[in-house]
Design an enzyme around this catalytic site. Sequence first.
Site, PDB file in Angstrom:
ATOM      1  N   MET A  48       0.623  -1.022  -0.159  1.00 45.04           N
ATOM      2  CA  MET A  48      -0.084  -0.211   0.046  1.00 45.04           C
ATOM      3  C   MET A  48       0.856   1.272   0.029  1.00 45.04           C
ATOM      4  O   MET A  48       0.362   2.301  -0.128  1.00 45.04           O
ATOM      5  CB  MET A  48      -0.777   0.131   1.295  1.00 45.04           C
ATOM      6  CG  MET A  48      -1.991  -0.924   1.391  1.00 45.04           C
ATOM      7  SD  MET A  48      -3.083  -0.961  -0.025  1.00 45.04           S
ATOM      8  CE  MET A  48      -4.010   0.442   0.343  1.00 45.04           C
ATOM      9  N   ARG A  49       2.075   1.035   0.041  1.00 38.38           N
ATOM     10  CA  ARG A  49       2.878   2.492   0.248  1.00 38.38           C
ATOM     11  C   ARG A  49       2.815   3.141  -1.192  1.00 38.38           C
ATOM     12  O   ARG A  49       2.737   4.294  -1.017  1.00 38.38           O
ATOM     13  CB  ARG A  49       4.338   2.042   0.354  1.00 38.38           C
ATOM     14  CG  ARG A  49       5.317   3.215   0.534  1.00 38.38           C
ATOM     15  CD  ARG A  49       6.677   2.817   0.838  1.00 38.38           C
ATOM     16  NE  ARG A  49       6.863   2.431   2.015  1.00 38.38           N
ATOM     17  CZ  ARG A  49       7.178   1.202   2.390  1.00 38.38           C
ATOM     18  NH1 ARG A  49       7.624   0.100   1.490  1.00 38.38           N
ATOM     19  NH2 ARG A  49       7.267   0.690   3.681  1.00 38.38           N
ATOM     20  N   ALA A  50       2.611   2.753  -2.138  1.00 34.17           N
ATOM     21  CA  ALA A  50       2.415   3.529  -3.372  1.00 34.17           C
ATOM     22  C   ALA A  50       1.203   4.032  -3.507  1.00 34.17           C
ATOM     23  O   ALA A  50       1.056   5.465  -3.827  1.00 34.17           O
ATOM     24  CB  ALA A  50       2.361   2.527  -4.825  1.00 34.17           C
TER      25      ALA A  50
END
Length: 664
Positions: A275-277
């Site tokens: 989910m970092r993107a």
Amino acid sequence: MTTPFPFTAVVGQDDLRLALLLNAVSPAVGGVLVRGEKGTAKSTAVRALSVLLPTVDVVAGCRFSCDPAAPDPACPDGPHNPPGAFETRPARMVELPVGASEDRLVGALDIERALAEGVKAFEPGLLADAHRGILYVDEVNLLHDHLVDLLLDAAAMGASYVEREGVSVRHAAKFLLVGTMNPEEGELRPQLLDRFGLTVEVAASREPDQRVEVVRRRLAHDDDPAGFAARWADEEAAVRQRIVAARALLPSVRLGDGALRQIAATCAAFEVDGMRADIVMARTATALAAWAGRTDVLAEDVRQAALLALPHRRRRNPFDAPGLDEDKLDRTLEEFSGEDGDEDPDPDGPGGGGGGPAPDDGGPQGGDTGARPEAGEDGEPQASGGSGEQAPTRAAEPFRTKVLTVPGIGAGAAGRRSRARTEHGRTTGARRPRGALTKLHLAATVQAAAPHQRARGRSGPGLVVRRDDLRQASREGREGNLVLFVVDASGSMAARQRMSAVKGAVLSLLLDAYQRRDKVGLVTFRGSAADVALPPTSSVDAAAARLEALPTGGRTPLAAGLLKAHEVLRVERLRDPARRALVVVVTDGRATGGPEPVALAGRAARLFAADGVAAVVVDCESGPVRLGLAGELAAELGGAAVTLDALRADSIAGLVKDVQRRAA
């Protein structure tokens, strides 16, 4: 002092400038990774940013640059409550050298005072110096992995933790992280790439007028630095004021549900992991709106955020260049734009357009009457000409190989292949420190100090420790090696399916070298000579590209290939004496080039055995009748032979033991 070169003189410098400014507006974006060839003003652009950042207020005398308006309650120099005097200074740009130690990065504790007096005598490192400024890492791909891990953890958490044998220190470390790298010198691991918020590719312009302007401005700066800076002072002040205004506006920017859906859909469409993107894209789009002076995030902000945040995160083979399909990006954003979709469908999409065959559909194209190379049974084009050389063959699908290691214990650069004495790893013993103490062996230190407590007048519970009592921990970890591939590209290897399998095996070993942080080199031999297709380098990508383009044909000068490889190792040993080599010879063992080819190849192979170089022969011989020549070559090298099939089989586990037994 800034040196405002024309950004248009370097392809991608506009994106680089924007990415740096967005991080200046919102450091939560997560930093910038700049990829590009040498001489493309990567470092110049980063240093120019430092003078554009607004000044910062710091607590007077605080080594950790605490903000007097909100001092860190856990600051080692604190408490600063109520705050006292403060001072205003420019934001710092701190450079992290590639050869820096862990203590230089995170700071060091005075172990002697900590044991004897029970005090936290802490010397801050570069992370503390960079707090509320810029931390710049040139050639970040050459930085040791454990330092990169520490660096990116601090950037993500906004704090640095220093642990030394039960004594711990924590301090704030919020900074704008910028890394630059030349991909020709090796790639970053995918999990490290993901920790950088944005990435930018830069390349030198091929336009003469733009290159002339770069040279003109550089010469003007060198002739009169003060006058050059004064000429651009007003523009710098305007950019600095715009950064301040964007920072003030940032909390008011609204990221609507529609923009969030576009962000989530884009990340899903490009199959990025985790989910970092999504989070980085949201922060980048918000910063873009603030930079433009708006309080709402628009679709154009989401698109620009995707172009900066996703290229290095999309799922790809390690040897693929990073990039993003902009047509796919536009289709995804349009699909989730929230509009009614009354626009005409894409005429070139499925079911639309002029009804002609799609490009690359395998059928004949209208109007194409030119001659085509005749395809072989495996679909590869056959080379023309009577020289006996055949066109390059595509590599078969790579597979996961078992680990090949160099016997013994080395002391080379940190990696993941062979056993070595390193600063990081499991503790195997203790010794007196040579120079500064970096890793304390607590039990050995106490044991050395215990017999002298009465003579030292100990009267309380504390242990009286002197410098002579300190013991350095000896540690064993893994090192990276030089994996030198010596590949037979002669006519005996030229059968299509056979050479495809050989390239697939070498590509698989290259993937393993990439993951284990090795240097690689490639020597090929065919016809009447051997060539260094790739000198030893950290860029495994370059080795894969040279392998893919390798043609085959001609006689088999095995001795020439071995002698060339021996010379490459001799030169590399002078450059990097601590790095041990593993030679991987890929051949069927035949020798047909030159006078007395078999005898000469045997003498060349014995040179490796005399030098104690670890070697493995990948036996490419096929067919019902096998001569076993590769096994004889392996014996001359002092190594072992393994078939192509055995590279993926459990039987290779015995290979390393055999190599070690022969070396002993």
